[in-house]
Design an enzyme around this catalytic site. Structure first.
Site, PDB file in Angstrom:
ATOM      1  CB  ILE A  27      -0.959  -0.036   1.221  1.00  0.00           C
ATOM      2  CG1 ILE A  27      -2.114   0.924   1.074  1.00  0.00           C
ATOM      3  CG2 ILE A  27      -0.198   0.182   2.524  1.00  0.00           C
ATOM      4  CD1 ILE A  27      -3.230   0.679   2.086  1.00  0.00           C
ATOM      5  CG  LEU A  84      -2.563  -6.796   0.845  1.00  0.00           C
ATOM      6  CD1 LEU A  84      -1.795  -7.626   1.865  1.00  0.00           C
ATOM      7  CD2 LEU A  84      -2.369  -7.347  -0.559  1.00  0.00           C
ATOM      8  N   GLY A  87       0.337  -6.433   5.737  1.00  0.00           N
ATOM      9  CA  GLY A  87      -0.549  -6.288   6.893  1.00  0.00           C
ATOM     10  C   GLY A  87       0.134  -5.526   8.003  1.00  0.00           C
ATOM     11  CE1 TYR A  90       1.444  -8.962  13.470  1.00  0.00           C
ATOM     12  CE2 TYR A  90       2.403  -9.898  15.450  1.00  0.00           C
ATOM     13  CZ  TYR A  90       2.475  -9.623  14.104  1.00  0.00           C
ATOM     14  OH  TYR A  90       3.579 -10.012  13.389  1.00  0.00           O
TER      15      TYR A  90
HETATM   16  C1  15L Z   1       6.490  -9.811  15.577  1.00  0.00           C
HETATM   17  O1  15L Z   1       5.631 -10.534  15.088  1.00  0.00           O
HETATM   18  C2  15L Z   1       6.596  -8.382  15.186  1.00  0.00           C
HETATM   19  O2  15L Z   1       6.240  -8.169  13.832  1.00  0.00           O
HETATM   20  C3  15L Z   1       7.953  -7.794  15.428  1.00  0.00           C
HETATM   21  O3  15L Z   1       7.819  -6.387  15.450  1.00  0.00           O
HETATM   22  C4  15L Z   1       8.650  -8.294  16.713  1.00  0.00           C
HETATM   23  O4  15L Z   1       8.114  -7.606  17.759  1.00  0.00           O
HETATM   24  C5  15L Z   1       8.544  -9.809  16.867  1.00  0.00           C
HETATM   25  O5  15L Z   1       7.263 -10.291  16.598  1.00  0.00           O
HETATM   26  C6  15L Z   1       8.999 -10.326  18.241  1.00  0.00           C
HETATM   27  O6  15L Z   1       8.311 -11.158  18.826  1.00  0.00           O
HETATM   28  O7  15L Z   1      10.062  -9.915  18.696  1.00  0.00           O
END
Ligand code: 15L
Length: 274
Positions: free
Chosen positions: A38, A55, A76, A139
């Site tokens: 994006i 997306l 994302g 997330y």
């Molecule tokens: C993730 O999924 C994140 O995208 C990244 O910013 C980190 O924080 C990583 O996990 C992590 O667990 O260190």
């Protein structure tokens, strides 16, 4: 997967993000790259096609999928955020990518999942690809959703799907704190891992932890030895220096694989989390 995979054109979603930029540079000349985001993607180099798209727009996903052999879906929101942000980008967007891939006859999708899909497993437990989902954030829930979609599209529609539960992809050369002694993945190991997932001729559905060869690693990848992923880096060489700083990890964070994502908005009872 319907027939052997001969990879010619790769679509990378989220190509303007941290992982996308590294893969773009590493795979230039190796694969035909269609790069989508994006956000602006800069100038197209030879062998690259650029698609600026959202997306959450299903029609745009269908258009970018034409002629693609394999999708590396990184697009994302990459951290915890409001549901209003996660829903279009990580839930609707992820569905649109898998559904457009199916409609276009794409053979393989490699999905950037995260350790936060299983973040509330206790850190003292060594976990593998078969543990139950235990997301630590909205997330993390979106990553569980993406893995479930992957399973559906593999079993029901015959796509070949790899879900990468990525650890900490940040500093290319070294871990930055004590948790990363477990979770760090170097940039070159990530490049190797995704390449193995792209090039392997045949798998149905796999879950792989995206982590370097860290001595303190707590994630078991023995189910995917056949991929030939041989991480070259180990966070341990920085352990003495990092631990000498004497930084104390948050009390909740230190108990779980998901680390600093677990205390966010936390008002539960850690003693009830087995
Ligand atoms: C993730 O999924 C994140 O995208 C990244 O910013 C980190 O924080 C990583 O996990 C992590 O667990 O260190």
């Amino acid at each position: 997967m319907k027939g052997p995979l001969a990879v010619k054109r790769i679509l990378i979603t989220g190509a303007a993000g941290a992982i996308g930029k590294v893969l773009r540079a590493a795979y230039r000349g190796k694969y035909q790259l269609r790069l989508s985001d994006i956000a602006p993607l800069g100038e197209a180099a030879p062998g690259e096609e650029l698609v600026q798209a959202d997306l959450a727009d299903a029609a745009a996903c269908e258009r970018m999928m034409q002629g693609v052999d394999c999708v590396v879906h990184l697009g994302g929101v990459a951290v915890e955020d409001a549901w209003e942000k996660i829903l279009p980008a990580n839930i609707a967007g992820c569905y649109n990518v898998f559904e457009a891939a199916r409609r276009a006859g794409v053979k393989r999708v490699i999905f950037a999942s995260s350790n936060h899909a299983v973040g509330f497993h206790r850190r003292e437990r060594f976990i593998d690809d078969r543990v139950q989902p235990r997301p630590d954030t909205r997330y993390g829930v979106s990553k569980v959703f993406g893995e479930a979609l992957g399973r559906l599209y593999a079993d029901k529609h015959g796509l070949s799907v790899a879900c990468l539960r990525i650890g900490t992809f940040r500093n290319p050369d070294r871990p930055d704190n004590a948790r990363q002694l477990l979770t760090w993945i170097s940039h070159r190991d990530m490049v190797q891992l995704v390449e193995r997932c792209i090039d392997h001729p045949d798998y149905h559905f796999i879950v792989v932890y995206g982590v370097s060869n860290n001595l303190r690693n707590r994630w078991d990848n023995s189910n995917v030895k056949f991929l030939g992923y041989r991480p070259e880096d180990d966070a341990e060489i920085y352990a003495a220096e990092i631990l000498a700083r004497g930084e104390v990890e948050n009390e909740i964070s230190a108990q779980f694989h998901g680390g600093f994502f677990t205390p966010m908005e936390f008002d539960g009872d850690p003693s009830k989390i087995d």
